[in-house]
Design a protein around this motif. Structure first.
Motif, PDB file in Angstrom:
ATOM      1  N   ALA A 162       1.297  -1.134  -0.080  1.00  0.00           N
ATOM      2  CA  ALA A 162      -0.517   0.195   0.328  1.00  0.00           C
ATOM      3  C   ALA A 162       0.750   1.421  -0.579  1.00  0.00           C
ATOM      4  O   ALA A 162       2.396   1.007   0.196  1.00  0.00           O
ATOM      5  CB  ALA A 162      -1.173   0.229   1.491  1.00  0.00           C
ATOM      6  N   ASP A 163       0.840   2.193  -1.197  1.00  0.00           N
ATOM      7  CA  ASP A 163       0.749   3.792  -0.545  1.00  0.00           C
ATOM      8  C   ASP A 163       1.895   4.153   0.555  1.00  0.00           C
ATOM      9  O   ASP A 163       2.709   4.113   0.779  1.00  0.00           O
ATOM     10  CB  ASP A 163       0.698   4.564  -1.659  1.00  0.00           C
ATOM     11  CG  ASP A 163      -0.096   4.104  -2.818  1.00  0.00           C
ATOM     12  OD1 ASP A 163       0.678   3.476  -3.065  1.00  0.00           O
ATOM     13  OD2 ASP A 163      -0.984   5.277  -3.562  1.00  0.00           O
ATOM     14  N   GLU A 164       1.056   4.178   1.566  1.00  0.00           N
ATOM     15  CA  GLU A 164       1.372   4.352   3.627  1.00  0.00           C
ATOM     16  C   GLU A 164       2.113   3.452   3.531  1.00  0.00           C
ATOM     17  O   GLU A 164       3.624   3.757   4.405  1.00  0.00           O
ATOM     18  CB  GLU A 164       0.064   4.398   4.126  1.00  0.00           C
ATOM     19  CG  GLU A 164      -0.807   5.170   3.877  1.00  0.00           C
ATOM     20  CD  GLU A 164      -1.606   4.693   2.462  1.00  0.00           C
ATOM     21  OE1 GLU A 164      -1.887   2.916   2.835  1.00  0.00           O
ATOM     22  OE2 GLU A 164      -2.130   5.149   1.789  1.00  0.00           O
ATOM     23  N   ALA A 165       2.648   2.067   3.931  1.00  0.00           N
ATOM     24  CA  ALA A 165       3.527   1.307   3.454  1.00  0.00           C
ATOM     25  C   ALA A 165       4.960   1.472   3.153  1.00  0.00           C
ATOM     26  O   ALA A 165       5.642   1.527   3.765  1.00  0.00           O
ATOM     27  CB  ALA A 165       2.854  -0.443   3.361  1.00  0.00           C
ATOM     28  N   PHE A 166       3.987   1.775   1.821  1.00  0.00           N
ATOM     29  CA  PHE A 166       5.897   2.202   1.358  1.00  0.00           C
ATOM     30  C   PHE A 166       6.467   3.271   1.816  1.00  0.00           C
ATOM     31  O   PHE A 166       7.947   4.013   1.397  1.00  0.00           O
ATOM     32  CB  PHE A 166       5.209   2.500  -0.718  1.00  0.00           C
ATOM     33  CG  PHE A 166       6.625   2.316  -1.759  1.00  0.00           C
ATOM     34  CD1 PHE A 166       7.717   1.401  -1.892  1.00  0.00           C
ATOM     35  CD2 PHE A 166       6.900   4.035  -2.337  1.00  0.00           C
ATOM     36  CE1 PHE A 166       8.763   1.879  -2.314  1.00  0.00           C
ATOM     37  CE2 PHE A 166       8.292   4.142  -2.616  1.00  0.00           C
ATOM     38  CZ  PHE A 166       8.855   3.086  -3.214  1.00  0.00           C
ATOM     39  N   LEU A 167       5.200   4.145   1.758  1.00  0.00           N
ATOM     40  CA  LEU A 167       6.541   5.227   2.289  1.00  0.00           C
ATOM     41  C   LEU A 167       7.275   5.293   3.189  1.00  0.00           C
ATOM     42  O   LEU A 167       7.875   6.271   4.159  1.00  0.00           O
ATOM     43  CB  LEU A 167       5.173   6.914   2.665  1.00  0.00           C
ATOM     44  CG  LEU A 167       4.262   7.196   1.177  1.00  0.00           C
ATOM     45  CD1 LEU A 167       3.861   8.240   1.325  1.00  0.00           C
ATOM     46  CD2 LEU A 167       5.581   8.391   0.339  1.00  0.00           C
ATOM     47  N   SER A 168       6.685   4.918   4.706  1.00  0.00           N
ATOM     48  CA  SER A 168       7.107   4.011   5.885  1.00  0.00           C
ATOM     49  C   SER A 168       8.557   3.120   5.722  1.00  0.00           C
ATOM     50  O   SER A 168       8.978   3.036   6.727  1.00  0.00           O
ATOM     51  CB  SER A 168       6.375   3.480   6.129  1.00  0.00           C
ATOM     52  OG  SER A 168       5.707   2.246   6.224  1.00  0.00           O
ATOM     53  N   LEU A 169       8.541   2.881   3.886  1.00  0.00           N
ATOM     54  CA  LEU A 169      10.064   2.541   4.548  1.00  0.00           C
ATOM     55  C   LEU A 169      11.085   3.129   5.071  1.00  0.00           C
ATOM     56  O   LEU A 169      11.165   3.945   4.283  1.00  0.00           O
ATOM     57  CB  LEU A 169      10.391   1.289   3.214  1.00  0.00           C
ATOM     58  CG  LEU A 169       9.189   0.393   3.169  1.00  0.00           C
ATOM     59  CD1 LEU A 169       9.748   0.009   1.082  1.00  0.00           C
ATOM     60  CD2 LEU A 169       9.603  -0.788   3.648  1.00  0.00           C
ATOM     61  N   LEU A 221      16.711   5.280   8.317  1.00  0.00           N
ATOM     62  CA  LEU A 221      17.211   6.777   7.362  1.00  0.00           C
ATOM     63  C   LEU A 221      16.367   7.751   7.652  1.00  0.00           C
ATOM     64  O   LEU A 221      15.283   8.000   7.595  1.00  0.00           O
ATOM     65  CB  LEU A 221      16.918   6.050   5.791  1.00  0.00           C
ATOM     66  CG  LEU A 221      17.107   5.183   5.610  1.00  0.00           C
ATOM     67  CD1 LEU A 221      16.720   4.489   4.569  1.00  0.00           C
ATOM     68  CD2 LEU A 221      18.650   5.329   5.346  1.00  0.00           C
ATOM     69  N   ALA A 222      16.982   8.716   7.492  1.00  0.00           N
ATOM     70  CA  ALA A 222      16.804  10.415   6.929  1.00  0.00           C
ATOM     71  C   ALA A 222      17.786  10.869   5.488  1.00  0.00           C
ATOM     72  O   ALA A 222      18.972  10.117   5.094  1.00  0.00           O
ATOM     73  CB  ALA A 222      17.120  11.014   8.447  1.00  0.00           C
ATOM     74  N   TYR A 223      16.865  11.742   5.088  1.00  0.00           N
ATOM     75  CA  TYR A 223      17.901  11.691   4.116  1.00  0.00           C
ATOM     76  C   TYR A 223      18.245  13.551   4.207  1.00  0.00           C
ATOM     77  O   TYR A 223      17.543  13.829   4.443  1.00  0.00           O
ATOM     78  CB  TYR A 223      16.537  12.063   3.125  1.00  0.00           C
ATOM     79  CG  TYR A 223      15.832  10.533   2.929  1.00  0.00           C
ATOM     80  CD1 TYR A 223      17.015   9.772   1.827  1.00  0.00           C
ATOM     81  CD2 TYR A 223      15.005   9.925   3.240  1.00  0.00           C
ATOM     82  CE1 TYR A 223      16.791   8.318   1.599  1.00  0.00           C
ATOM     83  CE2 TYR A 223      15.042   8.583   2.884  1.00  0.00           C
ATOM     84  CZ  TYR A 223      15.807   8.296   2.200  1.00  0.00           C
ATOM     85  OH  TYR A 223      15.318   6.753   1.899  1.00  0.00           O
ATOM     86  N   SER A 282      12.542  13.450   6.918  1.00  0.00           N
ATOM     87  CA  SER A 282      12.743  11.814   7.530  1.00  0.00           C
ATOM     88  C   SER A 282      11.952  10.489   5.748  1.00  0.00           C
ATOM     89  O   SER A 282      11.954  11.262   4.702  1.00  0.00           O
ATOM     90  CB  SER A 282      11.108  11.418   7.693  1.00  0.00           C
ATOM     91  OG  SER A 282       9.646  12.104   6.944  1.00  0.00           O
ATOM     92  N   ALA A 283      12.085   9.457   5.920  1.00  0.00           N
ATOM     93  CA  ALA A 283      11.628   8.741   5.145  1.00  0.00           C
ATOM     94  C   ALA A 283      10.599   8.436   4.184  1.00  0.00           C
ATOM     95  O   ALA A 283      10.974   8.850   2.369  1.00  0.00           O
ATOM     96  CB  ALA A 283      11.584   7.332   5.129  1.00  0.00           C
ATOM     97  N   ASP A 284       9.654   9.616   4.889  1.00  0.00           N
ATOM     98  CA  ASP A 284       8.867   9.745   3.483  1.00  0.00           C
ATOM     99  C   ASP A 284       8.361  10.668   3.019  1.00  0.00           C
ATOM    100  O   ASP A 284       7.692  11.324   2.460  1.00  0.00           O
ATOM    101  CB  ASP A 284       7.168   9.826   4.894  1.00  0.00           C
ATOM    102  CG  ASP A 284       7.005  10.357   5.983  1.00  0.00           C
ATOM    103  OD1 ASP A 284       7.905  11.038   5.830  1.00  0.00           O
ATOM    104  OD2 ASP A 284       6.512  10.765   6.623  1.00  0.00           O
TER     105      ASP A 284
END
Length: 73
Positions: A12-19, A24-26, A43-45
């Motif tokens: 799901a889009d929400e699950a992908f965004l939380s990977l 990690l932090a960008y 943040s990762a999202d």
């Protein structure tokens, strides 16, 4: 003969965004509202978390919070 076929389920889009959210932090170059240049920490999202004056300081801040920095170009 055995069937070793793998089936993938779409995230799901929400699950992908939380990977990577817990690992990690960008960091990437940004312009602040006053026009100054800085290094943004996200943040990762993609949510902004902080800004630092240099990549080295941004990486140190990220590591202080038990995250791994990743550069975005």
């Amino acid at each position: 003969m055995e069937n070793n076929q793998t089936t993938f389920t779409r995230l799901a889009d929400e699950a992908f965004l939380s990977l990577g959210a817990e690992q990690l932090a960008y960091v990437k170059a940004i312009n602040l509202p006053d026009g100054a240049h800085a290094i943004g920490i996200f943040s990762a999202d993609g949510k902004p978390m902080a800004a630092a004056p240099s990549v080295e300081i941004a990486q140190a801040l990220i590591r202080q919070h038990d995250l791994e920095p990743a550069l975005v170009h």
